[in-house]
Design a protein around this motif. Sequence first.
Motif, mmCIF file in Angstrom:
data_model
loop_
_atom_site.group_PDB
_atom_site.id
_atom_site.type_symbol
_atom_site.label_atom_id
_atom_site.label_comp_id
_atom_site.label_asym_id
_atom_site.label_seq_id
_atom_site.Cartn_x
_atom_site.Cartn_y
_atom_site.Cartn_z
ATOM 1 N N MET A 41 0.840 -1.214 0.000
ATOM 2 C CA MET A 41 0.000 0.000 0.000
ATOM 3 C C MET A 41 0.873 1.262 0.000
ATOM 4 O O MET A 41 1.882 1.309 0.696
ATOM 5 N N LYS A 42 0.467 2.218 -0.782
ATOM 6 C CA LYS A 42 1.276 3.443 -0.881
ATOM 7 C C LYS A 42 1.054 4.326 0.357
ATOM 8 O O LYS A 42 -0.071 4.421 0.843
ATOM 9 N N THR A 43 2.124 4.978 0.800
ATOM 10 C CA THR A 43 1.956 5.961 1.876
ATOM 11 C C THR A 43 2.495 7.301 1.389
ATOM 12 O O THR A 43 3.325 7.352 0.469
ATOM 13 N N TYR A 44 2.016 8.343 2.010
ATOM 14 C CA TYR A 44 2.360 9.689 1.542
ATOM 15 C C TYR A 44 2.848 10.575 2.693
ATOM 16 O O TYR A 44 2.539 11.765 2.740
ATOM 17 N N THR A 45 3.605 10.004 3.593
ATOM 18 C CA THR A 45 4.036 10.737 4.790
ATOM 19 C C THR A 45 4.807 12.008 4.422
ATOM 20 O O THR A 45 4.490 13.099 4.909
ATOM 21 N N SER A 53 -3.461 24.351 -11.392
ATOM 22 C CA SER A 53 -3.830 22.978 -11.763
ATOM 23 C C SER A 53 -2.871 21.926 -11.218
ATOM 24 O O SER A 53 -3.073 20.738 -11.441
ATOM 25 N N LYS A 54 -1.810 22.355 -10.529
ATOM 26 C CA LYS A 54 -0.935 21.359 -9.890
ATOM 27 C C LYS A 54 -1.227 21.274 -8.393
ATOM 28 O O LYS A 54 -0.562 20.538 -7.667
ATOM 29 N N SER A 55 -2.222 22.048 -7.925
ATOM 30 C CA SER A 55 -2.520 22.083 -6.493
ATOM 31 C C SER A 55 -2.996 20.715 -6.003
ATOM 32 O O SER A 55 -3.632 19.959 -6.736
ATOM 33 N N TYR A 56 -2.703 20.426 -4.739
ATOM 34 C CA TYR A 56 -3.160 19.181 -4.100
ATOM 35 C C TYR A 56 -4.677 19.035 -4.203
ATOM 36 O O TYR A 56 -5.207 17.932 -4.117
ATOM 37 N N ARG A 57 -5.374 20.154 -4.411
ATOM 38 C CA ARG A 57 -6.843 20.094 -4.426
ATOM 39 C C ARG A 57 -7.404 19.359 -5.635
ATOM 40 O O ARG A 57 -8.580 19.031 -5.691
ATOM 41 N N TYR A 58 -6.557 19.113 -6.625
ATOM 42 C CA TYR A 58 -7.031 18.365 -7.796
ATOM 43 C C TYR A 58 -6.971 16.854 -7.583
ATOM 44 O O TYR A 58 -7.301 16.088 -8.485
ATOM 45 N N PHE A 59 -6.553 16.451 -6.380
ATOM 46 C CA PHE A 59 -6.466 15.013 -6.063
ATOM 47 C C PHE A 59 -7.093 14.766 -4.697
ATOM 48 O O PHE A 59 -7.381 15.710 -3.964
ATOM 49 N N CYS A 60 -7.310 13.496 -4.376
ATOM 50 C CA CYS A 60 -7.938 13.151 -3.095
ATOM 51 C C CYS A 60 -6.921 13.359 -1.972
ATOM 52 O O CYS A 60 -5.912 12.641 -1.897
ATOM 53 N N LYS A 61 -7.193 14.332 -1.113
ATOM 54 C CA LYS A 61 -6.217 14.737 -0.096
ATOM 55 C C LYS A 61 -5.889 13.592 0.863
ATOM 56 O O LYS A 61 -6.761 12.836 1.277
ATOM 57 N N GLY A 62 -4.604 13.461 1.167
ATOM 58 C CA GLY A 62 -4.148 12.475 2.164
ATOM 59 C C GLY A 62 -3.796 11.134 1.543
ATOM 60 O O GLY A 62 -2.991 10.390 2.090
ATOM 61 N N ILE A 63 -4.413 10.817 0.403
ATOM 62 C CA ILE A 63 -4.151 9.506 -0.208
ATOM 63 C C ILE A 63 -3.595 9.654 -1.631
ATOM 64 O O ILE A 63 -3.689 8.753 -2.449
ATOM 65 N N SER A 64 -3.012 10.840 -1.865
ATOM 66 C CA SER A 64 -2.412 11.100 -3.190
ATOM 67 C C SER A 64 -1.060 11.774 -2.989
ATOM 68 O O SER A 64 -0.848 12.442 -1.980
ATOM 69 N N PRO A 65 -0.174 11.643 -3.956
ATOM 70 C CA PRO A 65 1.112 12.339 -3.826
ATOM 71 C C PRO A 65 0.906 13.833 -4.063
ATOM 72 O O PRO A 65 0.035 14.226 -4.841
ATOM 73 N N ALA A 66 1.711 14.657 -3.404
ATOM 74 C CA ALA A 66 1.641 16.097 -3.671
ATOM 75 C C ALA A 66 2.963 16.617 -4.233
ATOM 76 O O ALA A 66 3.005 17.696 -4.809
ATOM 77 N N TYR A 67 4.040 15.861 -4.055
ATOM 78 C CA TYR A 67 5.361 16.323 -4.502
ATOM 79 C C TYR A 67 6.085 15.217 -5.268
ATOM 80 O O TYR A 67 6.183 14.090 -4.788
ATOM 81 N N SER A 108 -13.828 11.966 -7.795
ATOM 82 C CA SER A 108 -12.997 11.577 -6.645
ATOM 83 C C SER A 108 -12.785 10.068 -6.600
ATOM 84 O O SER A 108 -11.682 9.594 -6.320
ATOM 85 N N VAL A 109 -13.850 9.308 -6.887
ATOM 86 C CA VAL A 109 -13.713 7.841 -6.890
ATOM 87 C C VAL A 109 -12.712 7.441 -7.977
ATOM 88 O O VAL A 109 -11.802 6.634 -7.762
ATOM 89 N N TYR A 110 -12.874 8.059 -9.144
ATOM 90 C CA TYR A 110 -11.958 7.785 -10.267
ATOM 91 C C TYR A 110 -10.513 8.082 -9.857
ATOM 92 O O TYR A 110 -9.615 7.240 -10.002
ATOM 93 N N SER A 111 -10.294 9.280 -9.306
ATOM 94 C CA SER A 111 -8.944 9.713 -8.961
ATOM 95 C C SER A 111 -8.320 8.783 -7.919
ATOM 96 O O SER A 111 -7.156 8.380 -8.051
ATOM 97 N N GLN A 112 -9.102 8.427 -6.922
ATOM 98 C CA GLN A 112 -8.594 7.535 -5.864
ATOM 99 C C GLN A 112 -8.101 6.206 -6.446
ATOM 100 O O GLN A 112 -7.003 5.737 -6.148
#
Length: 431
Positions: A1-5, A26-40, A362-366
């Motif tokens: 399972m991926k982690t994003y610490t 358009s690169k903001s974390y808000r375009y992905f499901c927060k906490g379970i997606s990479p941001a960097y 959101s379901v798709y992105s997750q």
Amino acid sequence: MKTYTKSNELLERELKVSPLAAQTFSKSYRYFCKGISPAYIDHAKGCRVYDVDGNEFIDFICALGPITVGYNDDRINTAVKEQLDKGASFSLQSPIEVELAEKICRIIPCAEMVRFVKNGGDATTAAIRLARAYTGKEMVLMSGYHGMHDWSIGASNNNKGVPQAVCNLTKNFIYNDLTDIEEKLNTYKDKVAAVILEPIQADGPKEGYLQTLKDLVHKHNAILIFDEVVSGFRYALGGASELYKVTPDLAAFGKGMGNGYAISAVAGKKELMRQIETGVFISTTFGGDALSMAAALATIKVLEQPGFYDSIWKLGNKMHTGLKQLATKYGLEKVITVSGLAPHCGLSFDGTGSLSYLDIHSVYSQVMIENGILVFAICNLNGAHTEKEIDLYLDATEKAFALIKKAIEQDSLTGILKGGKVDPVFKRNIR
Ligand SMILES: Cc1ncc(COP(=O)(O)O)c(C=O)c1O
């Protein structure tokens, strides 16, 4: 399972010092499901990116379009390193500028002369200024997105901070609708300096649309500008004007021309471009940055190789066909629309029952992230993607569609979403 610490830690730090923790909306974390997606992203190679936590993803965003050849490409790196050994910016021009300008004038149909700038918005803004100076008129009719500058963003819903007088000078017209543009040209008769559009939107121009549009614009003594910031170097080496054999008066390029290096250009007819010699102010400190120019020359050399675009179109068509088949298989045609031409195609989402379009997205992105695919909704392909990556993308999409179907059947996201929802900075009208 991926982690994003590490991603999550960096995000919390950056949110305190940088609005939205991103330099590009358009690169903001808000375009992905927060906490379970990479941001960097830490590094990238070809069509794969590696986040700061060591997770690997196949990337279909391509840095929002700039990556045409592939991330961190050896051929482009070599050219940039050779230039780096000489220097990046000088007090006079560097010879590489002559080489790149000549190349652009050879490959871009409208380019008799070219001026290099940095961002796509610099190039579109330069084109508008040239058109206004040439025609002595002020109004602009536009279709698409053309960057952050007042003249264009003033005509959007995101126009806070733009003077009303500037907003009033630009009006939107409807793509692929000749009646609409003709009505607007008549309504603002003798006032329109330029008609600017993204020549390829959604499924592309209707047969004859671009040529008839050009004729209409010229009948009204206005300048036709193609905003090829997305379409340039992505669909064909000479962009939409090569593909549809319609040459505008001016065109703006950016994104894909340097495979990720910051370079853009306005190009067009000599009589328009030469105004820069007689008082039209288009000038930036870094316009002649030699590193980006080296990257652009090396990028174009790869894009010129026989078969490059055939391969991109072939892969994109496989993706498009696969998406359509999956939407039908899961009975999702009402909530999922497959659109776009092969090199830039993908999905859009609609709401149903008590689920909004963002719930479905959101379901798709997750699921895509869980399966190692970095994508927003519309995909960009680069020279490093192969059939294998398209198959992996379609496999992940099938899993996403199955879960979307389940969410629709239970009419809720309960037990489905594991993190935050996709929450774009700019939301479209809710359907
Ligand atoms: C069609 C189009 N034109 C212009 C721009 C503005 O480019 P930049 O963000 O590099 O200024 C964009 C950016 O997304 C774009 O998509």
